[in-house]
Motif scaffolding. Sequence first.
Motif, mmCIF file in Angstrom:
data_model
loop_
_atom_site.group_PDB
_atom_site.id
_atom_site.type_symbol
_atom_site.label_atom_id
_atom_site.label_comp_id
_atom_site.label_asym_id
_atom_site.label_seq_id
_atom_site.Cartn_x
_atom_site.Cartn_y
_atom_site.Cartn_z
ATOM 1 N N ARG A 1 0.845 -1.265 0.371
ATOM 2 C CA ARG A 1 0.183 -0.172 -0.408
ATOM 3 C C ARG A 1 0.804 0.664 0.125
ATOM 4 O O ARG A 1 1.546 1.541 0.673
ATOM 5 N N SER B 1 1.251 6.003 -0.110
ATOM 6 C CA SER B 1 0.810 7.179 -0.402
ATOM 7 C C SER B 1 1.959 8.017 -0.750
ATOM 8 O O SER B 1 2.750 6.924 -1.294
ATOM 9 N N ARG C 1 5.239 7.318 1.704
ATOM 10 C CA ARG C 1 5.218 6.101 2.888
ATOM 11 C C ARG C 1 4.610 5.626 2.338
ATOM 12 O O ARG C 1 4.638 5.174 1.167
ATOM 13 N N ALA D 1 3.310 0.785 3.027
ATOM 14 C CA ALA D 1 3.180 0.066 4.207
ATOM 15 C C ALA D 1 3.103 -1.690 3.584
ATOM 16 O O ALA D 1 2.566 -1.495 2.458
ATOM 17 N N LEU E 1 6.259 -0.672 7.873
ATOM 18 C CA LEU E 1 5.849 0.805 7.602
ATOM 19 C C LEU E 1 7.266 1.214 6.856
ATOM 20 O O LEU E 1 8.702 1.250 7.444
ATOM 21 N N VAL F 1 8.642 8.248 8.362
ATOM 22 C CA VAL F 1 7.706 8.206 9.838
ATOM 23 C C VAL F 1 8.812 7.985 10.490
ATOM 24 O O VAL F 1 9.642 7.961 10.491
ATOM 25 N N SER G 1 -0.255 -3.639 14.540
ATOM 26 C CA SER G 1 -1.006 -4.308 13.478
ATOM 27 C C SER G 1 -1.516 -5.760 13.130
ATOM 28 O O SER G 1 -1.690 -6.687 12.581
ATOM 29 N N ILE H 1 -3.156 3.221 3.798
ATOM 30 C CA ILE H 1 -1.806 3.987 4.244
ATOM 31 C C ILE H 1 -2.143 5.524 3.642
ATOM 32 O O ILE H 1 -2.589 5.133 2.275
ATOM 33 N N SER H 2 -2.028 6.304 4.317
ATOM 34 C CA SER H 2 -2.120 7.821 3.482
ATOM 35 C C SER H 2 -1.250 8.720 4.290
ATOM 36 O O SER H 2 -0.667 8.149 4.838
ATOM 37 N N LEU I 1 -2.961 5.682 9.099
ATOM 38 C CA LEU I 1 -3.031 3.766 8.286
ATOM 39 C C LEU I 1 -3.547 3.198 9.252
ATOM 40 O O LEU I 1 -4.508 3.485 10.357
ATOM 41 N N LEU J 1 -0.913 9.054 11.860
ATOM 42 C CA LEU J 1 0.331 8.553 12.210
ATOM 43 C C LEU J 1 1.534 10.422 12.403
ATOM 44 O O LEU J 1 2.767 10.196 12.413
#
Length: 383
Positions: A58, A60, A63, A65, A77, A81, A93, A101-102, A106, A119
């Motif tokens: 995933r 962004s 970032r 993930a 991640l 971060v 998690s 993820i954005s 998260l 985050l």
Amino acid sequence: MRWFGFGFNAFGQIYGQDKLLEGECFENEQEVKVSSPTELTAQEDRSDCRLKTDCQIRASWSRRASLYLNGDSCVCLSGFVSNESCGSPVKESRGCKDAIISESYLILAFSDRLESWDLQKKETSPSWSMEIKTDPEISGTPLNLPLVPGGYIATKTPLYRSLSPHLRAKSLALSSEHAILLSASGTVYTWGLGSHGQLGHGGLTPEEEPRAVEALWGMPMSCVATGGWHSVCISDGGDLYVWGWNESGQLGLPSRGLRKAMQQQSSQQQEESPCTSTAEEGETHEEVFISIQAFPALLDITPSCEVSTVSCGCRHTAAVTTTGDLYTWGWGDYGQLGHQTLISSDEPQRVELFKEQQMRVVDVVCGAWNTFASVVKEEVAGP
């Protein structure tokens, strides 16, 4: 299965995370703009997880993930971060089934609940959570994020938004301004802002509620994706349809801006090399350029082939064919097209490195300014 990344790497989303954590900086442009597909290694994810296992990516803008689903599932991640979170499994998690993820959150999906972790803060509890109640009468494949029972998780607060059950949503793709939904019957719905034709209804007006894309009626679709201001979908037969903004060639249609930049670059090269031959005097060629494509347009990838999956970055697009080839096009200033250059393109071009190394691409995921491809080794037939 192995994952490769290319494109924007200023925060170590692709490689070099350890260097940044030690307080060092990238010394050259090649480390920030990764134009050649680079394998994501276990060294980048400093944990007991391995990228060769059942891993999903995933991404962004800043970032990445890595979602590991084998055994004790977890998320690791990379990128922008905190030091303690980077590379190691996010302890909150453990046991999750999916993740988003954005730049702010998260989102973790468990079998019985959803959790949102901010985050930008150090939290000991999720900033938002919601219990999941699955209707036992609903059969079929479990829905994936951002879809959840009864609705979806948005990119902005309020995070949970309801959806009409009559839509029978199968998958959903979100940008910061619009959404594209695929129903169980293969119908495509869009809503949100439409200022760049990204809704596919023929105009530039917004839609507050999901509206079927009439131009695609009668053609069941199997996959949808969205970029910053463009949308794409794949038909059951493997045809690719595109619409929305084409300023950077992200639709794979002729872009005036890109062609003008190419002409300027060509003129500079000719000035440096005056002996270079040019088109014969008097030769003219009229070409139609597309800035905004407000209706879905069929895009033929050459050589003619079927498309199995597609993903979109902010202003670029990547598609995998049934033959295992990866084609990319659009904005390429950070190397996100994977052609070992920083050149943008308004024509789909195959990422040759995978073919040269006898790798078959099986999946692709785009971040805003980068691209991640999952590959397997191509089986070579014996004599």
